[in-house]
Structure formats: structure tokens, C-alpha cells
Design an enzyme around this catalytic site. Structure first.
Site, short mmCIF file in Angstrom:
data_model
loop_
_atom_site.label_atom_id
_atom_site.label_comp_id
_atom_site.label_asym_id
_atom_site.label_seq_id
_atom_site.Cartn_x
_atom_site.Cartn_y
_atom_site.Cartn_z
N ASP A 81 -2.05 -1.72 10.38
CA ASP A 81 -2.23 -1.76 8.92
C ASP A 81 -2.83 -3.08 8.43
OD1 ASP A 81 -1.14 0.75 8.64
OD2 ASP A 81 0.84 0.06 7.98
N LYS A 83 0.84 -1.21 0.00
CA LYS A 83 0.00 0.00 0.00
C LYS A 83 0.87 1.25 0.00
CE LYS A 83 1.04 1.30 4.38
NZ LYS A 83 1.85 2.45 4.71
P1 ATP Z 1 5.05 -0.33 8.64
O1 ATP Z 1 3.92 -1.32 8.46
O2 ATP Z 1 5.43 -0.13 10.06
O3 ATP Z 1 4.91 0.92 7.82
P2 ATP Z 1 7.06 -1.02 6.77
O4 ATP Z 1 6.12 -1.19 5.66
O5 ATP Z 1 7.94 0.17 6.74
O6 ATP Z 1 6.31 -1.09 8.13
P3 ATP Z 1 7.78 -3.82 6.83
O7 ATP Z 1 8.26 -4.31 5.52
O8 ATP Z 1 6.41 -4.23 7.25
O9 ATP Z 1 7.98 -2.25 6.89
O10 ATP Z 1 8.86 -4.27 7.90
C1 ATP Z 1 9.14 -3.62 9.11
C2 ATP Z 1 9.97 -4.58 9.96
O11 ATP Z 1 9.12 -5.64 10.39
C3 ATP Z 1 11.11 -5.27 9.21
O12 ATP Z 1 12.30 -4.54 9.30
C4 ATP Z 1 11.21 -6.62 9.89
O13 ATP Z 1 12.15 -6.59 10.93
C5 ATP Z 1 9.84 -6.85 10.54
N1 ATP Z 1 9.02 -7.92 9.93
C6 ATP Z 1 8.34 -8.85 10.58
N2 ATP Z 1 7.65 -9.65 9.75
C7 ATP Z 1 7.91 -9.23 8.51
C8 ATP Z 1 7.49 -9.66 7.21
N3 ATP Z 1 6.67 -10.72 7.01
N4 ATP Z 1 7.94 -8.96 6.15
C9 ATP Z 1 8.75 -7.89 6.33
N5 ATP Z 1 9.19 -7.46 7.52
C10 ATP Z 1 8.77 -8.12 8.61
#
Ligand code: ATP
Length: 309
Positions: A146, A16
Site C-alpha cells: 500500500d 485510504k
Molecule cells: P494494512 O495496511 O495491512 O491494511 P491496517 O491499515 O489495517 O493495515 P495499520 O494501521 O497499518 O493497519 O497497522 C497494522 C499493524 O502494523 C499495527 O497493528 C502495528 O502493529 C504495525 N505498525 C507498524 N508501523 C506502524 C505505524 N507507523 N502505524 C500503525 N501501525 C504500525
């Protein structure tokens, strides 16, 4: 005729971007109330959940180009989703989860939340639970703010922590160019920086932008480009000053709007059509300030089962 029992389910789930992310003051529990408008985009993770023999327990495997920093243990959001579903519906937790990752990690595109939503839907299908969307949203909300949106996808307004989701009317397809960074930004660190930058400023309760909703209703990308709002953008740019350069390149090459996605560091540029997307992608790549570039469109539907066997 007996119905075949599924042993494996594949769910495809999109990432998203936030068209609006307005952040309220820090509350007593340390979290912030937000008003956000989500749009799911055509960049997907594929999550496969497979039944294993009794006693095997849970296991998780991740593959894809950019998987650095993704845990493969019980801290992975997909794993946590599986544990929660198995506890809630008293299912045997002998499952293998495989994630094929394309959503950038820690890129502000909710990849972890997407994988959690996909796992919830896959387990519902794998065990023929037949739970309603509302029921699954309740489970999703326990895993992160989210996650409920990643189940439904499309375009939606999120309130509370972003978890109280109502779908929004949106017409047309919007074209985006994403500038990805190789190193992510931590969401908590960006919120902390936002609080620091706001010290001494009057707290404002966030409201959803009427201009933005009108633009979506009218399928008007020019008006949408002018309505993009992200209160976390100054904080993300403060922690990662190179983001300002990237935002400037988009402006120079005629993007209709430029915004840091969520807590960053992905930058999303709204463009008028696929041709402009290609031109901007080339300009960003040759500017030397961007790690890699992707062209996507939205809105797209949320998590959905793509294969059962
Ligand atoms: P947010 O939802 O807080 O905006 P984001 O989109 O910036 O997060 P994500 O890719 O969801 O970031 O990952 C944030 C952190 O979550 C990663 O650095 C990782 O340590 C942890 N994590 C746990 N599960 C997952 C997963 N299935 N995929 C990616 N990261 C994960």
C-alpha cells in the site's frame, strides 16, 4: 545568497479506503494477487523527521488518541522507511521521527503504510535529494504493497499486490461516514479466513470494475454506492460478526453504499452530502453498535510536505 539547510520536515499523509478490493487465489509464495481501487480520504497522520547530532541514531515517538499497538522500535514501518532511505542514499541515520496519529491503527486504512510514505518524502526533502516520484515509488514498494499509493494519493487502481499503481480519473468529492472499532483486525488473519471460506470454490482472476470506474468518471455517488466491492468483507465479518450489524444500520439510514474498508474492521458508508453524513453519524452513534464515528471526504492528495524549518 546561501540557502538555509533544513533541520526538520513535516509531511501530512492521508489514510485510504478501498472502493474495490478483489482478491485472487493464494499464490505459491503465500500472497494473493489483488485488483483494488484506492481513494485517499481526509483523515491524516503528520510525520516530522528531524536531523539529530552525529551518533544519536534513529528514534521514534508517537502521539495521538489511538496509538495502542503501534511499535516505537525498528518494526515500525516509518522506522523501516528511514533505514531504507538512509541505506539507499548513504545518509547519516541520526534522525528523530515523530508521528501524530489520527488514522486508526489496524483499521484497514493503511496507517502504517501512510507513515512509511510520509517518512520517505520527509527524508527526500530534508536532505534535498530531489528524487523523482518514480524513484520514491520504487523505495515505497519495498516496504509494503500500500505504500506507493500513499505517496501519490487521489484515486488509483492498484494491481499485483496493490503496489502497481496507476491513477484513475475521478470527478467530484465523495462524502463518507466511518464507523471505527476500538480493536483492530490483523490483515494476515483476514486473508487466512478468506482462504478458508473459499475452500473448494473455483479461483477467479480479479478484474477492475468498469461500473465503478464509470461512476467515478461521472461523479455519480449513487452508482458508486452500488459498485463498492470488497472480497475480504465476508472474512472480516466472519471474524468480527458485529460488523454485519454495523453494515445493516447504514442501510437502514439510507447510505448510498456500505463497505468494510480493506481488511477491516473500519466500515465506510457513502452518503450524498455533508447533511446526510451528519444524520448517519448521529444514527450510528445512538445505535450503540459502533465504537466511534468520523465524517471524511475524498479523494484528497497523497503525502505532501507541510512545513520545513
Ligand atoms: P494494512 O495496511 O495491512 O491494511 P491496517 O491499515 O489495517 O493495515 P495499520 O494501521 O497499518 O493497519 O497497522 C497494522 C499493524 O502494523 C499495527 O497493528 C502495528 O502493529 C504495525 N505498525 C507498524 N508501523 C506502524 C505505524 N507507523 N502505524 C500503525 N501501525 C504500525
Amino acid at each position: 545568497m546561501t540557502q538555509a539547510v533544513a533541520s526538520s520536515v513535516v509531511v501530512r499523509v492521508p489514510g485510504k479506503i478501498n472502493l474495490q478490493l478483489s482478491v485472487g487465489p493464494k499464490e505459491s509464495d503465500g500472497y494473493h494477487g489483488v485488483v483494488t481501487v484506492f481513494q485517499s480520504i481526509s483523515l491524516y497522520d503528520d510525520v516530522t523527521v528531524t536531523k539529530e547530532e552525529i551518533g544519536a541514531g534513529l528514534s521514534l515517538d508517537i502521539n495521538g488518541d489511538h496509538i495502542h499497538g503501534v511499535p516505537t522500535d525498528e518494526s515500525n514501518l516509518a522506522w523501516r522507511a528511514a533505514v531504507l532511505m538512509c541505506q539507499k542514499y548513504e545518509l547519516p541515520a541520526d534522525l528523530r521521527i515523530e508521528i501524530k496519529k489520527s488514522i486508526p491503527v489496524a483499521g484497514g486504512m493503511a496507517g502504517g503504510s501512510a507513515d512509511a510514505a510520509a517518512t520517505i518524502l520527509a527524508i527526500d526533502a530534508l536532505f534535498s535529494l530531489g528524487q523523482t516520484r518514480e524513484e520514491l515509488h520504487g523505495v515505497a514498494a519495498q516496504l509494503g504493497s500500500d505504500v506507493p499509493f500513499m505517496l501519490s494519493g487521489g484515486t488509483a487502481v492498484g494491481r499485483g499486490r496493490g503496489d502497481q499503481v496507476t491513477s484513475a480519473l475521478s470527478r467530484g468529492t465523495y462524502h463518507w461516514v466511518l464507523a471505527l472499532s476500538t480493536v483492530g483486525l490483523s490483515t494476515p488473519a483476514v486473508y487466512t479466513e478468506c482462504d478458508r471460506l473459499r475452500e473448494g470454490m473455483k479461483a477467479v482472476t480479479p478484474q477492475v470494475s468498469d461500473h465503478l470506474l464509470q461512476a467515478l468518471l461521472a461523479a455519480d455517488p449513487v452508482a458508486l454506492g452500488k459498485s463498492l466491492i470488497n472480497d475480504l468483507q465476508p472474512a472480516a465479518c466472519s471474524l468480527r460478526p458485529a460488523l454485519r450489524l454495523i453494515l445493516d444500520v447504514g442501510g437502514e439510514y439510507g447510505a448510498l453504499g456500505s463497505i468494510v474498508s480493506g481488511s477491516g474492521p473500519t466500515v465506510a458508508f457513502l452518503v450524498s452530502d455533508e447533511d446526510q453524513a451528519l444524520d448517519l453519524a448521529v444514527a450510528l452513534t445512538s445505535s450503540g453498535v459502533v465504537g466511534s464515528v468520523m465524517r471524511v471526504s475524498g479523494p484528497v492528495p497523497g503525502a505532501r510536505v507541510t512545513d520545513v524549518h
